[in-house]
Design a protein around this motif. Structure first.
Motif, PDB file in Angstrom:
ATOM      1  N   PRO A  71      -6.317  25.545  -2.797  1.00  8.87           N
ATOM      2  CA  PRO A  71      -6.884  26.665  -2.037  1.00  8.87           C
ATOM      3  C   PRO A  71      -5.856  27.723  -1.629  1.00  8.87           C
ATOM      4  O   PRO A  71      -6.215  28.860  -1.369  1.00  8.87           O
ATOM      5  CB  PRO A  71      -7.467  25.994  -0.789  1.00  8.87           C
ATOM      6  N   ASP A  72      -4.577  27.362  -1.620  1.00  7.78           N
ATOM      7  CA  ASP A  72      -3.542  28.338  -1.273  1.00  7.78           C
ATOM      8  C   ASP A  72      -2.886  28.938  -2.522  1.00  7.78           C
ATOM      9  O   ASP A  72      -1.731  29.349  -2.488  1.00  7.78           O
ATOM     10  CB  ASP A  72      -2.492  27.707  -0.369  1.00  7.78           C
ATOM     11  N   ALA A  73      -3.641  29.041  -3.607  1.00 13.51           N
ATOM     12  CA  ALA A  73      -3.082  29.526  -4.878  1.00 13.51           C
ATOM     13  C   ALA A  73      -2.765  31.019  -4.850  1.00 13.51           C
ATOM     14  O   ALA A  73      -1.919  31.480  -5.599  1.00 13.51           O
ATOM     15  CB  ALA A  73      -4.052  29.240  -6.021  1.00 13.51           C
ATOM     16  N   CYS A  74      -3.408  31.788  -3.993  1.00 13.56           N
ATOM     17  CA  CYS A  74      -3.208  33.241  -3.966  1.00 13.56           C
ATOM     18  C   CYS A  74      -1.991  33.591  -3.114  1.00 13.56           C
ATOM     19  O   CYS A  74      -2.033  33.483  -1.890  1.00 13.56           O
ATOM     20  CB  CYS A  74      -4.446  33.934  -3.409  1.00 13.56           C
ATOM     21  N   PRO A  75      -0.888  34.043  -3.740  1.00 18.16           N
ATOM     22  CA  PRO A  75       0.300  34.397  -2.956  1.00 18.16           C
ATOM     23  C   PRO A  75       0.132  35.708  -2.192  1.00 18.16           C
ATOM     24  O   PRO A  75       0.794  35.925  -1.190  1.00 18.16           O
ATOM     25  CB  PRO A  75       1.408  34.499  -4.002  1.00 18.16           C
ATOM     26  N   VAL A  76      -0.742  36.571  -2.644  1.00 18.08           N
ATOM     27  CA  VAL A  76      -0.943  37.860  -1.990  1.00 18.08           C
ATOM     28  C   VAL A  76      -1.699  37.694  -0.677  1.00 18.08           C
ATOM     29  O   VAL A  76      -1.411  38.345   0.321  1.00 18.08           O
ATOM     30  CB  VAL A  76      -1.707  38.831  -2.933  1.00 18.08           C
ATOM     31  N   GLY A  77      -2.676  36.796  -0.665  1.00 17.77           N
ATOM     32  CA  GLY A  77      -3.514  36.614   0.509  1.00 17.77           C
ATOM     33  C   GLY A  77      -2.818  35.970   1.687  1.00 17.77           C
ATOM     34  O   GLY A  77      -3.134  36.249   2.837  1.00 17.77           O
TER      35      GLY A  77
END
Length: 105
Positions: A71-77
């Motif tokens: 679930p924490d795959a998005c580094p931008v978010g």
């Protein structure tokens, strides 16, 4: 006058027939999607940068739902988006330190 009436009835009947056929075919061949994918896409920032390793935010959302990504795959978010995605998936997401590039040249 009967030629005009006949033409109107034939064209109207064909329109009704084709409309029904299109409606039935669209129901038969509809693609079922997981509702969680749409919810995750709405939560992700929409940068479509590929920083997660997937082709855009839609690919990342599909991978998260399929279990191919965390679930924490998005580094931008960042952590906020990861927690929202975790809430949608029903898992707890731990906070992690944000990575910052330091250029020393």
């Amino acid at each position: 006058m009967s030629v005009v009436l006949y033409s109107i009835l034939v064209i109207g009947g064909l329109g009704l027939l084709f409309g029904l056929a299109i409606g039935l075919v669209s129901k038969k061949f509809s693609v079922k999607t997981d509702e969680r994918v749409e919810k995750i896409i709405d939560v992700l920032p929409g940068a479509n940068c590929g920083g997660c390793g997937f082709p855009g935010c839609t690919g990342c959302a599909q991978a998260i739902v399929e279990g191919k990504a965390q679930p924490d795959a998005c580094p931008v978010g960042g952590t906020d988006v990861a927690r929202k995605v975790g809430a949608i998936m029903g898992v707890e997401v731990a906070a992690k330190e944000r990575m910052v590039a330091i250029v020393a040249c």
